[in-house]
Scaffold this active site. Structure first.
Site, PDB file in Angstrom:
ATOM      1  N   GLU A   1       9.532   1.273  11.257  1.00  0.00           N
ATOM      2  CA  GLU A   1      10.561   2.317  11.127  1.00  0.00           C
ATOM      3  C   GLU A   1       9.832   3.638  11.260  1.00  0.00           C
ATOM      4  OE1 GLU A   1      13.683   2.093  11.038  1.00  0.00           O
ATOM      5  OE2 GLU A   1      13.904  -0.052  10.710  1.00  0.00           O
TER       6      GLU A   1
ATOM      7  N   CYS B   1      13.366  11.126   7.514  1.00  0.00           N
ATOM      8  CA  CYS B   1      13.321  10.603   8.876  1.00  0.00           C
ATOM      9  C   CYS B   1      14.664  10.849   9.558  1.00  0.00           C
ATOM     10  CB  CYS B   1      12.984   9.132   8.856  1.00  0.00           C
ATOM     11  SG  CYS B   1      13.964   8.233   7.684  1.00  0.00           S
TER      12      CYS B   1
ATOM     13  N   GLU C   1       9.203  15.777  16.349  1.00  0.00           N
ATOM     14  CA  GLU C   1       9.530  15.733  14.914  1.00  0.00           C
ATOM     15  C   GLU C   1       8.617  16.709  14.170  1.00  0.00           C
ATOM     16  OE1 GLU C   1       8.473  12.157  12.592  1.00  0.00           O
ATOM     17  OE2 GLU C   1      10.546  12.202  11.913  1.00  0.00           O
TER      18      GLU C   1
ATOM     19  N   LYS D   1       0.865  -1.179   0.000  1.00  0.00           N
ATOM     20  CA  LYS D   1       0.000   0.000   0.000  1.00  0.00           C
ATOM     21  C   LYS D   1       0.901   1.228   0.000  1.00  0.00           C
ATOM     22  CE  LYS D   1      -1.483   3.083   2.854  1.00  0.00           C
ATOM     23  NZ  LYS D   1      -1.549   4.260   1.991  1.00  0.00           N
TER      24      LYS D   1
HETATM   25  P1  NAP Z   1       2.184   8.192   8.324  1.00  0.00           P
HETATM   26  O1  NAP Z   1       1.108   9.187   8.356  1.00  0.00           O
HETATM   27  O2  NAP Z   1       2.424   7.373   9.531  1.00  0.00           O
HETATM   28  O3  NAP Z   1       1.870   7.258   7.066  1.00  0.00           O
HETATM   29  C1  NAP Z   1       2.719   6.214   6.669  1.00  0.00           C
HETATM   30  C2  NAP Z   1       1.899   5.181   5.916  1.00  0.00           C
HETATM   31  O4  NAP Z   1       0.980   4.547   6.805  1.00  0.00           O
HETATM   32  C3  NAP Z   1       1.051   5.780   4.794  1.00  0.00           C
HETATM   33  O5  NAP Z   1       1.005   4.868   3.721  1.00  0.00           O
HETATM   34  C4  NAP Z   1      -0.298   5.908   5.475  1.00  0.00           C
HETATM   35  O6  NAP Z   1      -1.380   5.985   4.577  1.00  0.00           O
HETATM   36  C5  NAP Z   1      -0.345   4.642   6.298  1.00  0.00           C
HETATM   37  N1  NAP Z   1      -1.280   4.656   7.419  1.00  0.00           N
HETATM   38  C6  NAP Z   1      -1.832   5.718   8.055  1.00  0.00           C
HETATM   39  N2  NAP Z   1      -2.644   5.313   9.043  1.00  0.00           N
HETATM   40  C7  NAP Z   1      -2.615   3.959   9.046  1.00  0.00           C
HETATM   41  C8  NAP Z   1      -3.237   2.943   9.844  1.00  0.00           C
HETATM   42  N3  NAP Z   1      -4.045   3.248  10.859  1.00  0.00           N
HETATM   43  N4  NAP Z   1      -2.975   1.645   9.574  1.00  0.00           N
HETATM   44  C9  NAP Z   1      -2.141   1.318   8.572  1.00  0.00           C
HETATM   45  N5  NAP Z   1      -1.533   2.228   7.777  1.00  0.00           N
HETATM   46  C10 NAP Z   1      -1.752   3.531   8.015  1.00  0.00           C
HETATM   47  O7  NAP Z   1       3.565   8.863   7.981  1.00  0.00           O
HETATM   48  P2  NAP Z   1       3.888   9.881   6.806  1.00  0.00           P
HETATM   49  O8  NAP Z   1       3.349  11.201   7.220  1.00  0.00           O
HETATM   50  O9  NAP Z   1       3.474   9.336   5.495  1.00  0.00           O
HETATM   51  O10 NAP Z   1       5.481   9.877   6.805  1.00  0.00           O
HETATM   52  C11 NAP Z   1       6.217  10.668   7.667  1.00  0.00           C
HETATM   53  C12 NAP Z   1       6.696   9.872   8.868  1.00  0.00           C
HETATM   54  O11 NAP Z   1       7.435   8.740   8.451  1.00  0.00           O
HETATM   55  C13 NAP Z   1       7.644  10.648   9.743  1.00  0.00           C
HETATM   56  O12 NAP Z   1       7.309  10.444  11.085  1.00  0.00           O
HETATM   57  C14 NAP Z   1       8.999  10.048   9.450  1.00  0.00           C
HETATM   58  O13 NAP Z   1       9.940  10.169  10.446  1.00  0.00           O
HETATM   59  C15 NAP Z   1       8.646   8.646   9.183  1.00  0.00           C
HETATM   60  N6  NAP Z   1       9.673   7.989   8.392  1.00  0.00           N
HETATM   61  C16 NAP Z   1      10.498   7.114   9.023  1.00  0.00           C
HETATM   62  C17 NAP Z   1      11.516   6.474   8.331  1.00  0.00           C
HETATM   63  C18 NAP Z   1      12.400   5.484   9.021  1.00  0.00           C
HETATM   64  O14 NAP Z   1      12.951   4.645   8.342  1.00  0.00           O
HETATM   65  N7  NAP Z   1      12.569   5.544  10.328  1.00  0.00           N
HETATM   66  C19 NAP Z   1      11.675   6.726   6.970  1.00  0.00           C
HETATM   67  C20 NAP Z   1      10.828   7.647   6.362  1.00  0.00           C
HETATM   68  C21 NAP Z   1       9.822   8.262   7.085  1.00  0.00           C
HETATM   69  P3  NAP Z   1      -1.819   7.388   3.893  1.00  0.00           P
HETATM   70  O15 NAP Z   1      -1.257   7.354   2.549  1.00  0.00           O
HETATM   71  O16 NAP Z   1      -3.310   7.374   3.908  1.00  0.00           O
HETATM   72  O17 NAP Z   1      -1.274   8.493   4.743  1.00  0.00           O
END
Ligand code: NAP
Ligand code: MG
Length: 500
Positions: free
Chosen positions: A255, A289, A390, A180
């Site tokens: 992650e 991240c 963050e 997804k």
């Molecule tokens: P996010 O809002 O947590 O979304 C990540 C993914 O999860 C998206 O595909 C999202 O779908 C999906 N999602 C949302 N709610 C969900 C649920 N209840 N159950 C299952 N899946 C769900 O994060 P983001 O805003 O896209 O990305 C930014 C974050 O990612 C930051 O916190 C960053 O630090 C972190 N990040 C971490 C790393 C690492 O390796 N540590 C790398 C990159 C990014 P949608 O498309 O609908 O939003």
């Protein structure tokens, strides 16, 4: 203005086919640098489509797990070759859908290429161990076994690299996948999967179901036929996923967020440290991240460093990432821009000193996108929210530090533990820092970003749940150990009893 009619319509990819959405709904994917530009229409899928994809992946798994791993590796190798050929085209599409500047989008595709080649080679390794038994005429070994259907949920900030970190190790180990993609950046996942299909991945081995986290993501994480979930995204969503996976003892890799720091010591090469702080803080508009969203600067060089850092930040050109003169692209969407603006207000109210930036960019072409000035807060207290939470945007908080011990305390004094860095020319201090920074990644004399695909990637505390991506660490996540004892003595031999 572009209309939905003119836009390319992308369907879900299930069992080797582009399938019509069952509920007929589609959503728009627009360019964050110019929202007039429609990238494409993607399906807002429902649980039904997830079930369809999982069924296909489960069926395909029966054969895929038995394909010799070197043969699976050959398919990955061909996919990598196709990505090399299409790197420029895919990078441009990525800049259009995500906003990062073209040089960085090329880097993102390159990371997927590196990962694909790396995992292709792993097809001829996937090493286990052989070891003597404690009993005569008995042989012992451990082998890696595949697990089944993997549900992959990815964010928008590395639209091709992160999906490749999950898809390639999952496949080389003999699993099948349902991915997804983030709603903001599905196109890059389509490109990646397109390369795999043309390279010969059998139908059902890789499936894409686009749509929201709340529908598609949730349905994947609770599906009884999905024993493995790999998620990259926010800590808040990661916690929800952990709870969804726990009752059925699914394997899940998380992650999540970061609040990474660069420590600048009084003996640092300041030119190098300023370069690193600019790249680490404002590269990818701070939406990494591993972004260096905090700087801990020794009081002896604080004034000089901050002056130079601010001057360089002021000179950064913000704009469309396809323009070769742009240094910093837009925020991914309106809600991320609003988050950045809210944190700027929080920082001001907390009493941090706004040294540059602080505003949304407006007027002319800026009005069509989600642009924000590179922003620096000085004199930050490490306990301030802007130094703890963050932000995921072009905002850097600078904290004065007294000495190395204080710097390490500040560095470790956050909920996250992804990446940290130190600039110093003192080898003793460098080693002490690499030992005492409690993060998954440490850099010396380089910023907090720049991971390579053959080393483990991930973080401690609220950044991760103990797994790592990339490298052999990924192979560990996508397989389970099976220990095999072969007794050729023709008699009952009892371990721990007959050998004493
Ligand atoms: P996010 O809002 O947590 O979304 C990540 C993914 O999860 C998206 O595909 C999202 O779908 C999906 N999602 C949302 N709610 C969900 C649920 N209840 N159950 C299952 N899946 C769900 O994060 P983001 O805003 O896209 O990305 C930014 C974050 O990612 C930051 O916190 C960053 O630090 C972190 N990040 C971490 C790393 C690492 O390796 N540590 C790398 C990159 C990014 P949608 O498309 O609908 O939003
Ligand atoms: Mg978009």
């Amino acid at each position: 203005m572009a209309t939905a009619v003119a836009a390319k319509v992308f369907k879900n990819f299930i069992d080797g086919e582009w399938v019509e959405p069952r509920n007929g709904k589609a959503y728009e994917n627009r360019n964050p640098a110019n929202t007039d530009e429609l990238i494409g229409m993607f399906v807002s899928s429902t649980e039904e489509e997830v079930n369809q994809a999982v069924d296909a992946a489960k069926e395909a798994y029966k054969k895929w797990r038995l394909v010799p791993a070197p043969k699976r590796g050959e398919i990955l190798f061909r996919a990598a070759e196709l990505l090399v050929e299409r790197k420029e085209e895919y990078a441009k599409d990525m800049t259009r859908e995500m906003g990062k500047v073209l040089a960085e989008a090329r880097g993102d595709v390159q990371e997927a290429i590196d990962m694909t080649y790396y995992m292709a080679g792993e097809g001829r390794r996937l090493f286990g161990q052989t070891t003597p038994s404690e009993l005569p005429n008995k042989f012992a070994m451990s082998v890696r076994q595949s697990i089944g259907v993997c549900g992959l949920i990815t964010p928008w900030n590395f639209p091709m690299a992160i999906p490749s970190w999950k898809i390639m190790p999952a496949l080389i180990c003999g699993n099948t996948v349902v991915i997804k993609p983030a709603q903001d950046t599905p196109l890059s996942v389509y490109h990646l999967v397109q390369a795999l299909m043309e390279a010969g991945a059998p139908a059902g081995v890789v499936n894409i179901v686009s749509g929201s986290g709340s529908k598609v993501g949730v349905a994947l994480t609770k599906h009884p036929q999905v024993p493995v979930i790999s998620f990259t995204g926010s800590t808040a969503v990661g916690r929800v996923i952990a709870e969804a996976c726990a009752p059925d003892f699914r394997h899940y890799s998380l992650e999540m967020g970061g609040k990474n720091i660069i420590l600048v010591m009084e003996d640092a090469n300041l030119d190098l440290a300023v370069d690193g702080a600019i790249w680490g803080g404002f590269g990818t508009t701070g939406q990494r991240c591993t972004a260096a969203s905090r700087l801990g600067v020794h009081k002896a060089v604080y004034k000089e460093f901050v002056e130079r850092f601010v001057e360089r930040a002021k000179a950064l050109r913000v704009g469309d990432g396809l323009d070769a003169t742009t240094d910093v692209g837009p925020c991914i969407n309106e809600s991320q821009l609003k988050t950045v603006m809210e944190y700027v207000e929080i920082g001001k109210n907390e009493g941090a000193k706004l040294l540059t930036g602080g505003k949304r960019l407006q007027g002319g072409a800026y009005d069509k996108g989600w642009f924000h000035e590179p922003t620096i807060f000085g004199n930050c207290n490490p306990k301030m929210r802007i130094a703890q939470e963050e932000i995921f945007g072009p905002v850097v908080s600078v904290i004065p530090i007294e000495n190395l011990e204080h710097g390490l305390e500040v560095a470790n004094g956050v909920a996250y533990g992804l990446s940290a860095s130190i600039y110093t020319r003192n080898v003793n201090r460098a080693f002490q820092a690499t030992r005492d920074l409690y993060t998954g990644i440490v850099y010396v004399n380089a910023p907090t970003i720049g991971a390579e695909t053959h080393l483990p990637f991930g973080g401690t505390k609220h950044t991760g749940n103990g797994h790592r991506e990339a490298a052999i660490a990924a192979i560990d996540f996508y397989t389970e150990w099976k220990t095999i004892y072969m007794d050729y003595s023709d008699k009952l031999q009892r371990a721990q009893i007959d050998n004493s």
